[in-house]
Design a protein around this motif. Structure first.
Motif, mmCIF file in Angstrom:
data_model
loop_
_atom_site.group_PDB
_atom_site.id
_atom_site.type_symbol
_atom_site.label_atom_id
_atom_site.label_comp_id
_atom_site.label_asym_id
_atom_site.label_seq_id
_atom_site.Cartn_x
_atom_site.Cartn_y
_atom_site.Cartn_z
ATOM 1 N N GLU A 58 0.823 -1.201 0.000
ATOM 2 C CA GLU A 58 0.000 0.000 0.000
ATOM 3 C C GLU A 58 0.855 1.248 0.000
ATOM 4 O O GLU A 58 0.525 2.260 -0.600
ATOM 5 N N ILE A 70 -1.417 3.483 -2.543
ATOM 6 C CA ILE A 70 -2.805 3.171 -2.204
ATOM 7 C C ILE A 70 -3.139 3.835 -0.881
ATOM 8 O O ILE A 70 -4.255 4.244 -0.625
ATOM 9 N N GLU A 122 -2.586 6.630 0.295
ATOM 10 C CA GLU A 122 -3.176 7.976 0.266
ATOM 11 C C GLU A 122 -4.681 7.906 0.079
ATOM 12 O O GLU A 122 -5.436 8.642 0.710
ATOM 13 N N VAL A 123 -5.087 7.008 -0.829
ATOM 14 C CA VAL A 123 -6.522 6.856 -1.057
ATOM 15 C C VAL A 123 -7.185 6.352 0.218
ATOM 16 O O VAL A 123 -8.246 6.834 0.624
ATOM 17 N N LEU A 124 -6.531 5.397 0.867
ATOM 18 C CA LEU A 124 -7.096 4.832 2.090
ATOM 19 C C LEU A 124 -7.207 5.890 3.177
ATOM 20 O O LEU A 124 -8.214 5.991 3.859
ATOM 21 N N LEU A 125 -6.141 6.671 3.316
ATOM 22 C CA LEU A 125 -6.135 7.666 4.387
ATOM 23 C C LEU A 125 -7.099 8.815 4.094
ATOM 24 O O LEU A 125 -7.468 9.552 4.998
ATOM 25 N N SER A 126 -7.490 8.969 2.824
ATOM 26 C CA SER A 126 -8.509 9.973 2.556
ATOM 27 C C SER A 126 -9.893 9.401 2.866
ATOM 28 O O SER A 126 -10.892 10.096 2.786
ATOM 29 N N SER A 127 -9.947 8.111 3.193
ATOM 30 C CA SER A 127 -11.230 7.478 3.499
ATOM 31 C C SER A 127 -11.371 7.052 4.953
ATOM 32 O O SER A 127 -12.467 6.966 5.475
ATOM 33 N N CYS A 128 -10.243 6.712 5.600
ATOM 34 C CA CYS A 128 -10.347 6.305 6.999
ATOM 35 C C CYS A 128 -9.099 6.753 7.742
ATOM 36 O O CYS A 128 -8.117 7.134 7.126
ATOM 37 N N SER A 129 -9.150 6.675 9.069
ATOM 38 C CA SER A 129 -8.012 7.160 9.843
ATOM 39 C C SER A 129 -6.891 6.129 9.831
ATOM 40 O O SER A 129 -7.121 4.946 9.578
ATOM 41 N N LEU A 146 -6.983 1.938 9.946
ATOM 42 C CA LEU A 146 -6.289 1.149 8.936
ATOM 43 C C LEU A 146 -5.371 0.127 9.597
ATOM 44 O O LEU A 146 -5.376 -1.053 9.268
#
Lengths: 414, 351
Positions: free
Chosen positions: A222, A227, A229-236, A240
Motif C-alpha cells: 500500500e 494506495i 493515500e486513497v485509504l487515508l482519505s477514506s479512513c483514519s 487502517l
C-alpha cells in the motif's frame, strides 16, 4: 467510524485467504514441521540396516571372542543379523597387524580397528583407529561392552563366583515420578513435556512469522503503490492499522485452527496428551499477548521500509529473538527456575516462549506469572501505541529510512 | 441537507479576523459553499513545502492548482485531505473544519496509481466504495454502471495488473467518484491518458461542475488548465505566484504578444532586436514584442524572410505566463507533444 476498521479487516482476510501464498503455507508448514521431527529418527534407524565390520588386533587371545559374543547378544539388526561383526587378528606382533588393519580401514573394508595389547588386562586405555571418529554410538557401545567383560574377567581372577559376579553387575534403572500439589502422581514422560511446549512455541512462531510477513507485505504494498493515500482519505490511520492486524490475525487463527483440526483427527491421543500438560490454560494468554505485541512491531517496521526485501530482513531478525529461548529448551527442562531463565522471562520479547517452556516443566510461582503477564500487557499496549504513531507518519514517507532521532520526532508528532 | 450550525465549535475556533473578512468578501449566496484555505503552511525538516497559501474553490467551479513538479501541489492536496496536518492556517469545507464524517464526502485521485495490483477490478472498486460508507450491494451496482460507462465491464473480474496504464487510470477515476462525493480532489488526473480518454475525463469534469461540486485538480500541463479551469492558482516553491480566473491572469500579463505559424526557418526570430521574448517551435512561434513595436510593422519585416501562414495578436498562453513566473530553469515545463495534444512536432527553443 468503527465500521471502517472492520471493512479493512474484512478485505485483508478475504484477499489473503484466497491467495496462493496462504494455501502454500497452510500445506507446507505442517509438512516441514513433520519432516523436521521425523527425518532424524528415520535416518538414525536407517543406519542400522547393515552389519558393520570392525577389526580387532588382539594379543590377549580371549577378549575378542567374548566381545563378539556379547555384541551378538545385545545388538541385532531388524533382520536378525548381527549389528557388528569382528574381524580378529590374533597372532603376535601388534605393529605388523596394525599396519594391515590400518590399510583395511583406509580401503573402507572395515569401519575401524580396536587394539587390545597384552597389558589390557590391567590397563585402562584402549586404542581405536578409524577414519570416522564421529561415530559416537559405536564407540559408546563398544566401550561399555569391553568394560563389562574386563570387569567380570578381573573379578573372576580374584576368585569371585559367577553368581556373585552377576549380582555385582546388575544395572540400575531410575523411574521418575512427578508430585503435584493436588497430590496426584503422574508418570513423567519427557516427550510429553517437550512436545507440548515445543509445539506451542513452534505454532506461535509460525503464526507470527506468516501473519507478520503478510502484515508487512500488505503495508509495504500500500505504501509503495500510494494506495495508502486513497485509504487515508477514506479512513483514519489507526483504523487502517487496527483493521489490518485484526484481519490478518483472523487469518492466522484460521490457519492454526485448521492445523489443529487436522492434528487432532490424525492423532487424537496426542491432543489428549497436550491438553493434560501442565498449566496449559496459561498458554493462550501468553500466546495472544505475544502475538499482538509482535504484530505491532511488524506493522511499525512495515511502515518504515519501502521494499519487501528490507522488511523481510528486519522481521526475520525480530523473529529470531522470539525463538531464541528454544536454544535453551533443554537447559530449561533441567532447571526451569534458574535465575537466568527468570530474568529472560522478564524480557517482553522473550516472555511468551520462555514462559511456555517453563510452564510445561513446572508452573512458576503465581507472583511471577502475574508479573510477567502484567509486563507483557503493558509492553504490548506501549508498542501498539508507538506503532500507531510511527505508522501514521511512516506510511506516507518514502525514500531513506528514518534514523532514531526522526523516529522519536514522529512518535511525538503522530 | 448539510448540518450548518453557526455555533459549530470548530468553526469558531478558527475565528480569526482574516477568516471573517474572507467570508464577508464573498456574496452571501455563495458564502461557505466552497473549500476555503487560509494562510496554509507546512514545513518539512528543511523545506517549506507550502508557504502561506490561501484560496477558495467554489462549488460549481473547476479550480486548478498549477505549478511545476515539487512546487507543493501534492502537499497542498494532502493537507486538504487531512492526510497531513498543517503547521499553520485553516481549511474549511462549506464552513466546517475537517472531521472524520467529512471523509465520505471527499473523492480523491492520487497522482500515482494507487491500486492493488493483484486484486480484481470489481473487488477493488467495491472495497474503496465501502470505505467511503457505501453498502456492498450499492457499491456493486454503481461499480457496474461506471465500468460500463468506461467500457471496462468485460474486465471486471480481471486483475488490475493485467490492465493497461490508461485503463488503470480509469479505474482510479471510478474509485474517486463512485460514492458521489461533494468535494472532488484530483492530483494530475490526465497523466497517462490518450486524447480520447482525455475527452471523456473532460466530460466528467464538466458533469461534476454542473452538479455543483467543488472540483479541485492539480496539473503541471498548462493546456489542460487553460481549457478547464474557472479559477486557478499557480504555486512555485510553496508560494502562490498567480491567482484568479484564466482571463484575469492573461489580462494581467497581457503584453504585446503575437502568435505566428510559418513555413521555413524561423530561427532568426529569436535574435531580432524588436523581439523581447520568443518561444520558438518547428513551425510556429509565440513572440512578445518590445513595448513600442507595432505588430503590423513587425509582420511586414518578417514576411520578407518567411512564408507566414497565420498571424495573430493574442493574449499570452498560460504556458508562457508560467515560464515567465516560474523561470526558465524548470525544465519539466517543456511539454511533451502528446501532453500538449498538438499536431506540430514542435521543439521548444528558449531565448
Amino acid at each position: 467510524m468503527k465500521s471502517k476498521l472492520f471493512t479493512v479487516a474484512k478485505r485483508e482476510y478475504l484477499e489473503n485467504i484466497r491467495s496462493k501464498a496462504f494455501l502454500i503455507s497452510l500445506v507446507l508448514t505442517p509438512v516441514i514441521m513433520i519432516g523436521f521431527s521425523l527425518l532424524p529418527t528415520f535416518f538414525a534407524s536407517k543406519s542400522e540396516t547393515n552389519t558393520i565390520v570392525i577389526g580387532t588386533v588382539d594379543e590377549t587371545g580371549w577378549l575378542s571372542d567374548k566381545l563378539s559374543q556379547r555384541l551378538n547378544e545385545k545388538y541385532t539388526l531388524p533382520d536378525k543379523q548381527p549389528s557388528y561383526l569382528l574381524r580378529i587378528f590374533r597372532e603376535e606382533g601388534i605393529q605388523t597387524h596394525r599396519k594391515i588393519a590400518d590399510s583395511l580401514v583406509l580401503n573402507e573394508e572395515i569401519e575401524g580397528v580396536f587394539i587390545f595389547p597384552k597389558s589390557i588386562e590391567n590397563d585402562t586405555l584402549i586404542e581405536y583407529r578409524t577414519t570416522r571418529t564421529g561415530n559416537i554410538r559405536l564407540v559408546n557401545r563398544f566401550e561399555s561392552a569391553i568394560q563389562e567383560i574386563l570387569r567380570e574377567e578381573r573379578m573372576r581372577r580374584a576368585n569371585v563366583s559367577d553368581e556373585e559376579i552377576k549380582k555385582f553387575s546388575q544395572s540400575l534403572e531410575i523411574n521418575p515420578t512427578k508430585i503435584t500439589e493436588e497430590g496426584e502422581e503422574k508418570k513423567v514422560d519427557f516427550r510429553t513435556q517437550f512436545f507440548s511446549s515445543y509445539i506451542f512455541v513452534m505454532l506461535m512462531f509460525m503464526l507470527i512469522l506468516t501473519t507478520g510477513q503478510m502484515l508487512v507485505r500488505s503495508v509495504v504494498e500500500e505504501k509503495s503503490n500510494r494506495i495508502v493515500e486513497v485509504l487515508l482519505s477514506s479512513c483514519s490511520a489507526s483504523d487502517l492499522m487496527r483493521g489490518k492486524i485484526l484481519g490478518l490475525s483472523g487469518l492466522g487463527i484460521t490457519q492454526v485452527s485448521l492445523w489443529a483440526i487436522i492434528g487432532i483427527t490424525a492423532v487424537p491421543q496426542f491432543a489428549v496428551m497436550m491438553l493434560s500438560a501442565n498449566g496449559i490454560w496459561l498458554m493462550p494468554i501468553y500466546f495472544v499477548l505475544g502475538y499482538l505485541m509482535y504484530s505491532a512491531i511488524f506493522v511499525g517496521v512495515g511502515s518504515l521500509v519501502t521494499t519487501e526485501q528490507e522488511a523481510q530482513q528486519i522481521t526475520s531478525y525480530i523473529s529470531l529473538l522470539m525463538v531464541f529461548p528454544i536454544v535453551l529448551a533443554l537447559n530449561a527442562f533441567e532447571n526451569p527456575n534458574s535465575p537466568l531463565f527468570q530474568i529472560l522471562s522478564f524480557i517482553p520479547l522473550m516472555t511468551p516462549t520462555m514462559m511456555a517452556l517453563r510452564i510445561s516443566v513446572q508452573v512458576p510461582s503465581t507472583i511471577e506469572i502475574l508479573a510477567t503477564i502484567t509486563l507483557l500487557l503493558v509492553s504490548t499496549f506501549v508498542l501498539m501505541w508507538l506503532a500507531g504513531k510511527v505508522f501514521r507518519i511512516g506510511i506516507l514517507s518514502t525514500g531513506k529510512r528514518p534514523n532514531m532521532k526522526e523516529l522519536i520526532l514522529w512518535a511525538r508528532e503522530g | 441537507m448539510e448540518l450548518r450550525e453557526f455555533g459549530n465549535k470548530e468553526m469558531w475556533d478558527t475565528s480569526k479576523m482574516s477568516y471573517i473578512l474572507l467570508q464577508l468578501s464573498i456574496p452571501p449566496t455563495l458564502r461557505f459553499k466552497m473549500i476555503s484555505v487560509l494562510n496554509l503552511r507546512k514545513q518539512f525538516s528543511n523545506v517549506t513545502a507550502v508557504d502561506d497559501v490561501s484560496f477558495k474553490a467554489q462549488r460549481g467551479k473547476i479550480f486548478g492548482l498549477l505549478g511545476p513538479n515539487g512546487a507543493g501541489k501534492t502537499t497542498t492536496i494532502r493537507l486538504l485531505l487531512n492526510i497531513l496536518s498543517p503547521d499553520d492556517g485553516q481549511i474549511t469545507f462549506d464552513g466546517f473544519a475537517f472531521s472524520s464524517a467529512l471523509q465520505n464526502k471527499i473523492g480523491y485521485l492520487p497522482e500515482e496509481r494507487g491500486l492493488y495490483r493483484k486484486s480484481k477490478l470489481l473487488n477493488t472498486i467495491i472495497y474503496f466504495a465501502t470505505l467511503k460508507g457505501l453498502s456492498e450491494s450499492e457499491a456493486k451496482k454503481k461499480a457496474k454502471e461506471w465500468l460500463a460507462r468506461f467500457e471496462l465491464l468485460n474486465y471486471a473480474e480481471r486483475r488490475i495488473q493485467e490492465l493497461s496504464k490508461g485503463n488503470q487510470q480509469k479505474v482510479q477515476f471510478i474509485c474517486s467518484l463512485l460514492h458521489n462525493p461533494e468535494y472532488v480532489i484530483l492530483d494530475e488526473p490526465f497523466s497517462g491518458l490518450d486524447p480520447v480518454n482525455q475527452l471523456l475525463m473532460r466530460e466528467i469534469f464538466l458533469e461534476q461542475r454542473k452538479a455543483g461540486k467543488v472540483v479541485i485538480f492539480s496539473t503541471h500541463i498548462m493546456e489542460h488548465a487553460e481549457k478547464l479551469c474557472d479559477e486557478l492558482i499557480l504555486i512555485n516553491k510553496g508560494k502562490i505566484v498567480l491567482d484568479g480566473t484564466v482571463s484575469e491572469a492573461k489580462k494581467r500579463f497581457g503584453k504585446n504578444a503575437i502568435y505566428i505559424e510559418f513555413d521555413g526557418d524561423g530561427s532568426f526570430l529569436s535574435s531580432m532586436n524588436n523581439v523581447a521574448k520568443c518561444q520558438l517551435f518547428q513551425n510556429y512561434a509565440e513572440l512578445e514584442l518590445n513595448n513600442n513595436e507595432s505588430p503590423s510593422e513587425f509582420l511586414r519585416t518578417i514576411v520578407a524572410q518567411l512564408n507566414v501562414t497565420k498571424f495573430e495578436t493574442k493574449e499570452p498562453s498560460l504556458y508562457s505566463i508560467f515560464l515567465e513566473l516560474v523561470g526558465n530553469d524548470s525544465t519539466e515545463f517543456i511539454p511533451k507533444q502528446s501532453e500538449l495534444g498538438m499536431t506540430s512536432n514542435g521543439r521548444v527553443v528558449q531565448k
